[in-house]
Design a protein around this motif. Structure first.
Motif, PDB file in Angstrom:
ATOM      1  N   PRO A   1       7.163  35.417 -11.047  1.00  0.00           N
ATOM      2  CA  PRO A   1       7.885  34.915 -12.226  1.00  0.00           C
ATOM      3  C   PRO A   1       7.017  34.033 -13.109  1.00  0.00           C
ATOM      4  O   PRO A   1       7.146  34.060 -14.338  1.00  0.00           O
ATOM      5  CB  PRO A   1       9.056  34.139 -11.609  1.00  0.00           C
ATOM      6  CG  PRO A   1       9.272  34.779 -10.276  1.00  0.00           C
ATOM      7  CD  PRO A   1       7.909  35.186  -9.804  1.00  0.00           C
ATOM      8  N   GLY A   2       6.124  33.255 -12.475  1.00  0.00           N
ATOM      9  CA  GLY A   2       5.232  32.409 -13.265  1.00  0.00           C
ATOM     10  C   GLY A   2       4.282  33.218 -14.126  1.00  0.00           C
ATOM     11  O   GLY A   2       4.019  32.884 -15.281  1.00  0.00           O
TER      12      GLY A   2
ATOM     13  N   ILE B   1      17.095  14.156 -12.785  1.00  0.00           N
ATOM     14  CA  ILE B   1      17.076  15.148 -11.701  1.00  0.00           C
ATOM     15  C   ILE B   1      17.856  14.649 -10.502  1.00  0.00           C
ATOM     16  O   ILE B   1      18.712  15.353  -9.943  1.00  0.00           O
ATOM     17  CB  ILE B   1      15.623  15.469 -11.304  1.00  0.00           C
ATOM     18  CG1 ILE B   1      14.937  16.293 -12.402  1.00  0.00           C
ATOM     19  CG2 ILE B   1      15.582  16.228  -9.988  1.00  0.00           C
ATOM     20  CD1 ILE B   1      13.454  16.500 -12.154  1.00  0.00           C
ATOM     21  N   VAL B   2      17.575  13.416 -10.069  1.00  0.00           N
ATOM     22  CA  VAL B   2      18.220  12.887  -8.865  1.00  0.00           C
ATOM     23  C   VAL B   2      19.726  12.764  -9.059  1.00  0.00           C
ATOM     24  O   VAL B   2      20.522  13.251  -8.235  1.00  0.00           O
ATOM     25  CB  VAL B   2      17.602  11.516  -8.499  1.00  0.00           C
ATOM     26  CG1 VAL B   2      18.383  10.873  -7.352  1.00  0.00           C
ATOM     27  CG2 VAL B   2      16.139  11.675  -8.116  1.00  0.00           C
TER      28      VAL B   2
ATOM     29  N   ASN C   1      14.691  25.903  -7.759  1.00  0.00           N
ATOM     30  CA  ASN C   1      15.337  26.842  -8.674  1.00  0.00           C
ATOM     31  C   ASN C   1      15.692  26.205 -10.022  1.00  0.00           C
ATOM     32  O   ASN C   1      16.305  26.872 -10.864  1.00  0.00           O
ATOM     33  CB  ASN C   1      16.613  27.391  -8.031  1.00  0.00           C
ATOM     34  CG  ASN C   1      16.333  28.259  -6.826  1.00  0.00           C
ATOM     35  OD1 ASN C   1      16.059  29.443  -6.955  1.00  0.00           O
ATOM     36  ND2 ASN C   1      16.387  27.664  -5.636  1.00  0.00           N
ATOM     37  N   LEU C   2      15.309  24.944 -10.206  1.00  0.00           N
ATOM     38  CA  LEU C   2      15.676  24.224 -11.420  1.00  0.00           C
ATOM     39  C   LEU C   2      14.475  23.858 -12.281  1.00  0.00           C
ATOM     40  O   LEU C   2      14.644  23.242 -13.339  1.00  0.00           O
ATOM     41  CB  LEU C   2      16.430  22.931 -11.063  1.00  0.00           C
ATOM     42  CG  LEU C   2      17.699  23.086 -10.223  1.00  0.00           C
ATOM     43  CD1 LEU C   2      18.212  21.723  -9.795  1.00  0.00           C
ATOM     44  CD2 LEU C   2      18.760  23.822 -11.008  1.00  0.00           C
ATOM     45  N   TRP C   3      13.265  24.227 -11.859  1.00  0.00           N
ATOM     46  CA  TRP C   3      12.080  23.752 -12.559  1.00  0.00           C
ATOM     47  C   TRP C   3      11.980  24.298 -13.974  1.00  0.00           C
ATOM     48  O   TRP C   3      11.459  23.633 -14.868  1.00  0.00           O
ATOM     49  CB  TRP C   3      10.817  24.092 -11.773  1.00  0.00           C
ATOM     50  CG  TRP C   3      10.588  23.181 -10.615  1.00  0.00           C
ATOM     51  CD1 TRP C   3      10.509  23.506  -9.302  1.00  0.00           C
ATOM     52  CD2 TRP C   3      10.432  21.754 -10.667  1.00  0.00           C
ATOM     53  NE1 TRP C   3      10.318  22.387  -8.524  1.00  0.00           N
ATOM     54  CE2 TRP C   3      10.265  21.299  -9.343  1.00  0.00           C
ATOM     55  CE3 TRP C   3      10.425  20.806 -11.700  1.00  0.00           C
ATOM     56  CZ2 TRP C   3      10.080  19.957  -9.021  1.00  0.00           C
ATOM     57  CZ3 TRP C   3      10.246  19.471 -11.387  1.00  0.00           C
ATOM     58  CH2 TRP C   3      10.082  19.065 -10.066  1.00  0.00           C
TER      59      TRP C   3
ATOM     60  N   LEU D   1      11.380  21.715 -16.981  1.00  0.00           N
ATOM     61  CA  LEU D   1      10.141  21.704 -17.763  1.00  0.00           C
ATOM     62  C   LEU D   1      10.425  21.784 -19.254  1.00  0.00           C
ATOM     63  O   LEU D   1       9.779  21.108 -20.059  1.00  0.00           O
ATOM     64  CB  LEU D   1       9.246  22.870 -17.328  1.00  0.00           C
ATOM     65  CG  LEU D   1       8.551  22.731 -15.975  1.00  0.00           C
ATOM     66  CD1 LEU D   1       7.808  24.019 -15.629  1.00  0.00           C
ATOM     67  CD2 LEU D   1       7.583  21.550 -15.991  1.00  0.00           C
ATOM     68  N   VAL D   2      11.381  22.613 -19.627  1.00  0.00           N
ATOM     69  CA  VAL D   2      11.737  22.727 -21.043  1.00  0.00           C
ATOM     70  C   VAL D   2      12.303  21.409 -21.551  1.00  0.00           C
ATOM     71  O   VAL D   2      11.944  20.931 -22.640  1.00  0.00           O
ATOM     72  CB  VAL D   2      12.742  23.872 -21.245  1.00  0.00           C
ATOM     73  CG1 VAL D   2      13.243  23.890 -22.682  1.00  0.00           C
ATOM     74  CG2 VAL D   2      12.117  25.205 -20.887  1.00  0.00           C
ATOM     75  N   THR D   3      13.189  20.789 -20.778  1.00  0.00           N
ATOM     76  CA  THR D   3      13.772  19.512 -21.172  1.00  0.00           C
ATOM     77  C   THR D   3      12.701  18.444 -21.326  1.00  0.00           C
ATOM     78  O   THR D   3      12.719  17.652 -22.278  1.00  0.00           O
ATOM     79  CB  THR D   3      14.814  19.063 -20.136  1.00  0.00           C
ATOM     80  OG1 THR D   3      15.812  20.078 -19.998  1.00  0.00           O
ATOM     81  CG2 THR D   3      15.478  17.768 -20.557  1.00  0.00           C
TER      82      THR D   3
END
Length: 331
Positions: free
Chosen positions: A29-30, A135-136, A245-247, A251-253
């Motif tokens: 995917p990367g 995130i936390v 599964n949230l990176w 990253l966009v944010t």
């Protein structure tokens, strides 16, 4: 493709094994995201310009050494009696690439380079802290739900309801008066730390809401159920199963938060509650330039264009990154 004879063991004589085609290599995917990003010319050009500006700001002491002029040096011999620089376009020359500041005669180019460093330090630090907090809190609220989710959501709504600018105008003098006297000179690191703290108090809400929504859609998936069935602890499920599964949205944010903090820092410094003289800063330079708009408009145009270019490239690259990380994107 190769056609084979009838197999004596009873295989279908019409079976046609497919030989692997050349160039057909499994892509992660990367790698797919990188290929989509490379096809986006706007994002790539913006990324290179952004990288150049970041490197320029980070290497400010090296640029000063090569340029031969420091950010606090004054060239009063090139300032006229009306406080304006001698020469055309604000004193632009081979010695002073972007001209000189009115009245004090400091070199604009080297002060812009150090202003880049200041803005990027504050914006990046604030983005890292707010992203970590978001995130936390977002992953905890989304996974646990119940009263924990309700409390965190209430805190998010409360933080969003507070007017940031009015709050900053009240907090900065109050915190400063707590540690410094009325005649004490306030250290630059202290001002930077307070600004980062202000951004951290308000900026985590967007990331928290995004992560919470993503976790709610993931917490009932098969891999999470399998982790629960195998006896995995809460920390393992949150940060080893859900977080990877949230990176992509994180990253966009992050990439879109940095330009927001750059403009926020410049706005606070413009109002006199952020970075102040003589520290190089975009907001300070733009604020000082208002008194010389008629006689030396380049003093406003040059720093205004640089901060515009910096914020624009970050936003365009962030948009391209969002499209590249979206598997459904057509780009």
């Amino acid at each position: 493709m190769l056609q084979i004879e009838t197999d004596p063991a009873g295989m279908d004589p019409t079976a046609v094994p497919v030989a692997p085609e050349r160039g057909m290599v499994g892509r992660s995917p990367g790698r797919l995201a990188w290929e989509r990003l490379r096809r986006n010319r706007t994002a790539m050009v913006s990324g290179w310009i952004m990288l150049f500006l970041v490197v320029l700001g980070v290497s400010a002491p090296l640029v000063e050494l090569l340029y031969g002029i420091g950010p606090y040096e004054q060239f009063q011999d090139r300032i006229a009696n009306n406080s304006l620089p001698l020469g055309y376009l604000g004193g632009i020359s081979g010695d002073h690439w972007f001209g000189l500041e009115p009245k004090l005669g400091r070199d604009i180019f080297i002060r812009l380079v150090y202003g880049l460093r200041t803005s990027l330090l504050i914006a990046t630090s604030a983005a890292v802290i707010t992203t970590a907090i978001g995130i936390v809190l977002g992953i905890v609220a989304g996974y646990l739900g119940g009263w924990i989710d309700a409390v965190i959501s209430w805190v998010i709504d409360f933080a969003l309801a507070l007017p940031f600018l009015i709050f900053a105008l009240a907090v900065m003098p109050t915190v400063t008066a707590r540690f410094y006297g009325p005649r004490d000179e306030i250290d630059v690191p202290f001002r930077i730390a307070v600004m980062i703290l202000l951004f951290a108090m308000f900026g985590w809400t967007g990331t928290a809401r995004l992560v919470r929504g993503q976790v709610i859609s993931l917490r009932e998936r098969e891999f999470v159920e399998a982790a629960r069935a195998s006896g995995a602890g809460l920390g393992h499920i949150l940060f080893r199963q859900l977080l990877p599964n949230l990176w992509a949205p994180i990253l966009v944010t992050f990439s879109l938060a940095v330009p927001g903090y750059i403009t926020g820092e410049a706005a606070l410094s413009f109002l006199g509650i952020g970075i102040v003289e003589p520290t190089p800063d975009f907001g300070v330079m733009i604020s000082n330039s208002l008194d010389y708009m008629d006689g030396d408009p380049m003093y406003l145009i040059i720093p205004g264009f640089v901060i515009f270019l910096l914020v624009l490239t970050f936003n365009l690259f962030g948009d391209g990154l969002r499209d590249a990380l979206d598997p459904k994107s057509s780009r």
